[in-house]
Design a protein around this motif. Sequence first.
Motif, PDB file in Angstrom:
ATOM      1  N   ILE A 134     -31.284   6.701  12.197  1.00 48.97           N
ATOM      2  CA  ILE A 134     -31.560   6.061  10.904  1.00 48.97           C
ATOM      3  C   ILE A 134     -30.943   6.943   9.830  1.00 48.97           C
ATOM      4  CG2 ILE A 134     -33.314   5.284   9.266  1.00 48.97           C
ATOM      5  CD1 ILE A 134     -35.196   4.841  11.602  1.00 48.97           C
ATOM      6  N   LEU A 135     -30.030   6.372   9.062  1.00 52.27           N
ATOM      7  CA  LEU A 135     -29.342   7.097   7.994  1.00 52.27           C
ATOM      8  C   LEU A 135     -29.943   6.758   6.638  1.00 52.27           C
ATOM      9  CD1 LEU A 135     -25.505   6.690   8.766  1.00 52.27           C
ATOM     10  CD2 LEU A 135     -26.842   8.787   8.943  1.00 52.27           C
ATOM     11  N   LEU A 136     -30.220   7.784   5.839  1.00 51.72           N
ATOM     12  CA  LEU A 136     -30.614   7.600   4.445  1.00 51.72           C
ATOM     13  C   LEU A 136     -29.843   8.644   3.644  1.00 51.72           C
ATOM     14  CD1 LEU A 136     -33.561   7.451   6.283  1.00 51.72           C
ATOM     15  CD2 LEU A 136     -34.213   6.409   4.115  1.00 51.72           C
ATOM     16  N   LEU A 137     -28.729   8.212   3.044  1.00 53.85           N
ATOM     17  CA  LEU A 137     -27.840   9.149   2.369  1.00 53.85           C
ATOM     18  C   LEU A 137     -27.748   8.883   0.871  1.00 53.85           C
ATOM     19  CD1 LEU A 137     -24.976   9.344   5.035  1.00 53.85           C
ATOM     20  CD2 LEU A 137     -26.937  10.882   4.728  1.00 53.85           C
ATOM     21  N   MET A 138     -27.130   9.814   0.168  1.00 57.06           N
ATOM     22  CA  MET A 138     -27.050   9.806  -1.298  1.00 57.06           C
ATOM     23  C   MET A 138     -28.448   9.923  -1.892  1.00 57.06           C
ATOM     24  SD  MET A 138     -23.935   7.206  -2.287  1.00 57.06           S
ATOM     25  CE  MET A 138     -23.900   7.843  -3.971  1.00 57.06           C
ATOM     26  N   ASN A 164     -35.953   9.665  21.691  1.00 54.28           N
ATOM     27  CA  ASN A 164     -34.940  10.676  21.376  1.00 54.28           C
ATOM     28  C   ASN A 164     -34.113  10.310  20.133  1.00 54.28           C
ATOM     29  OD1 ASN A 164     -35.594  12.276  23.676  1.00 54.28           O
ATOM     30  ND2 ASN A 164     -34.382  10.888  24.958  1.00 54.28           N
ATOM     31  N   GLY A 165     -34.665   9.456  19.288  1.00 53.56           N
ATOM     32  CA  GLY A 165     -33.962   9.056  18.073  1.00 53.56           C
ATOM     33  C   GLY A 165     -34.036  10.125  16.993  1.00 53.56           C
ATOM     34  N   GLN A 166     -33.265   9.911  15.917  1.00 45.99           N
ATOM     35  CA  GLN A 166     -33.188  10.885  14.832  1.00 45.99           C
ATOM     36  C   GLN A 166     -33.064  10.180  13.489  1.00 45.99           C
ATOM     37  OE1 GLN A 166     -29.496  13.134  15.020  1.00 45.99           O
ATOM     38  NE2 GLN A 166     -28.257  11.303  15.316  1.00 45.99           N
ATOM     39  N   ILE A 167     -33.580  10.841  12.459  1.00 50.04           N
ATOM     40  CA  ILE A 167     -33.379  10.404  11.089  1.00 50.04           C
ATOM     41  C   ILE A 167     -32.521  11.457  10.403  1.00 50.04           C
ATOM     42  CG2 ILE A 167     -34.468   9.931   8.860  1.00 50.04           C
ATOM     43  CD1 ILE A 167     -36.988   9.098  10.404  1.00 50.04           C
ATOM     44  N   LEU A 168     -31.430  11.030   9.797  1.00 51.43           N
ATOM     45  CA  LEU A 168     -30.559  11.923   9.039  1.00 51.43           C
ATOM     46  C   LEU A 168     -30.684  11.543   7.570  1.00 51.43           C
ATOM     47  CD1 LEU A 168     -27.448  11.848  11.406  1.00 51.43           C
ATOM     48  CD2 LEU A 168     -29.149  13.680  11.194  1.00 51.43           C
ATOM     49  N   ILE A 169     -31.184  12.458   6.759  1.00 55.37           N
ATOM     50  CA  ILE A 169     -31.531  12.138   5.381  1.00 55.37           C
ATOM     51  C   ILE A 169     -31.223  13.327   4.477  1.00 55.37           C
ATOM     52  CG2 ILE A 169     -33.918  12.822   5.881  1.00 55.37           C
ATOM     53  CD1 ILE A 169     -34.835  10.763   3.797  1.00 55.37           C
ATOM     54  N   ASP A 170     -30.721  13.054   3.286  1.00 54.39           N
ATOM     55  CA  ASP A 170     -30.393  14.138   2.360  1.00 54.39           C
ATOM     56  C   ASP A 170     -31.236  14.061   1.099  1.00 54.39           C
ATOM     57  OD1 ASP A 170     -29.232  11.891   1.234  1.00 54.39           O
ATOM     58  OD2 ASP A 170     -27.347  12.859   0.730  1.00 54.39           O
ATOM     59  N   SER A 171     -31.342  15.197   0.427  1.00 57.68           N
ATOM     60  CA  SER A 171     -32.039  15.260  -0.846  1.00 57.68           C
ATOM     61  C   SER A 171     -31.605  16.527  -1.567  1.00 57.68           C
ATOM     62  CB  SER A 171     -33.559  15.228  -0.660  1.00 57.68           C
ATOM     63  OG  SER A 171     -34.193  14.970  -1.904  1.00 57.68           O
ATOM     64  N   SER A 172     -32.239  16.796  -2.714  1.00 51.68           N
ATOM     65  CA  SER A 172     -31.918  17.977  -3.519  1.00 51.68           C
ATOM     66  C   SER A 172     -33.193  18.563  -4.101  1.00 51.68           C
ATOM     67  CB  SER A 172     -30.977  17.613  -4.671  1.00 51.68           C
ATOM     68  OG  SER A 172     -29.752  17.104  -4.204  1.00 51.68           O
ATOM     69  N   ASP A 173     -33.154  19.864  -4.341  1.00 50.81           N
ATOM     70  CA  ASP A 173     -34.239  20.539  -5.040  1.00 50.81           C
ATOM     71  C   ASP A 173     -33.835  20.615  -6.514  1.00 50.81           C
ATOM     72  OD1 ASP A 173     -36.173  22.179  -6.085  1.00 50.81           O
ATOM     73  OD2 ASP A 173     -36.037  23.690  -4.504  1.00 50.81           O
TER      74      ASP A 173
END
Length: 248
Positions: A134-138, A164-173
């Motif tokens: 599962i992708l959650l980008l920007m 065995n699934g994965q979530i790839l997600i970005d954020s910022s401090d």
Amino acid sequence: MNFKVKQLLTLNLIKMLDLFGKAILDYQIKNKSENLITETSISEADEMDISYLFRTYNEMPKIEQLALDLTKGKTLDVGCGAGSHSLFLQNERKIIVKAIDISENAIKTCKLRGLEQALCQDVLTINSEKFDTILLLMNGTGIFKKKEMSIDYLIHLKKLLAENGQILIDSSDIKYMYTKTKLKKMTKENKYYGEIEFTITYKNKTGIPFPWLYLDCNTFKKLSEKVGFKFEVVQKGTHFDYLAKLSI
């Protein structure tokens, strides 16, 4: 009012104008597109060049490139926008990817660009499917809207993961955007500094302000572990941003 109903009502208000989607579609069909004007509750108005949403893999930040490199199996791209991430996965990696966005015009654009599975859908309405990635980008944590609502979203996303699934997600401090005095005051008031409001203006029309969430690594790690995720920062960016991998 339960969590999902409340969120869907909020989304319906945002979708009424769909300025973000209109800007994307205008650019795609060459309909005299203009830059988006974005303004937040903690920053002044800024222009966003729509062409950035149509970038190629080579034009993407390293964090996004790494996320796409790590993507495997059946994939869900949440908040796909103009579909650039999904198109790369579909065309270059030959990955089965379902791209979703709450913007009807963004999805129209994705289909015009050749994306095979693009749906106007909120992730909370997906119940019966399972995904390997599962992708959650920007700033993917933005869809959580509030810190207190993150747990509900993470619980739902966990249900959508295959074994065995994965979530790839970005954020910022975004702590750097506040003075020490302001941070102390927010702490006393039990407010989280990563909760802000966004307002979008396009072609002289201004949308309804909507909540958006930035999560620092430590806070995100604690929230993820409460839900039973293993939290790992796989890449740090150049300006307080990071890519996280969540797995069970």
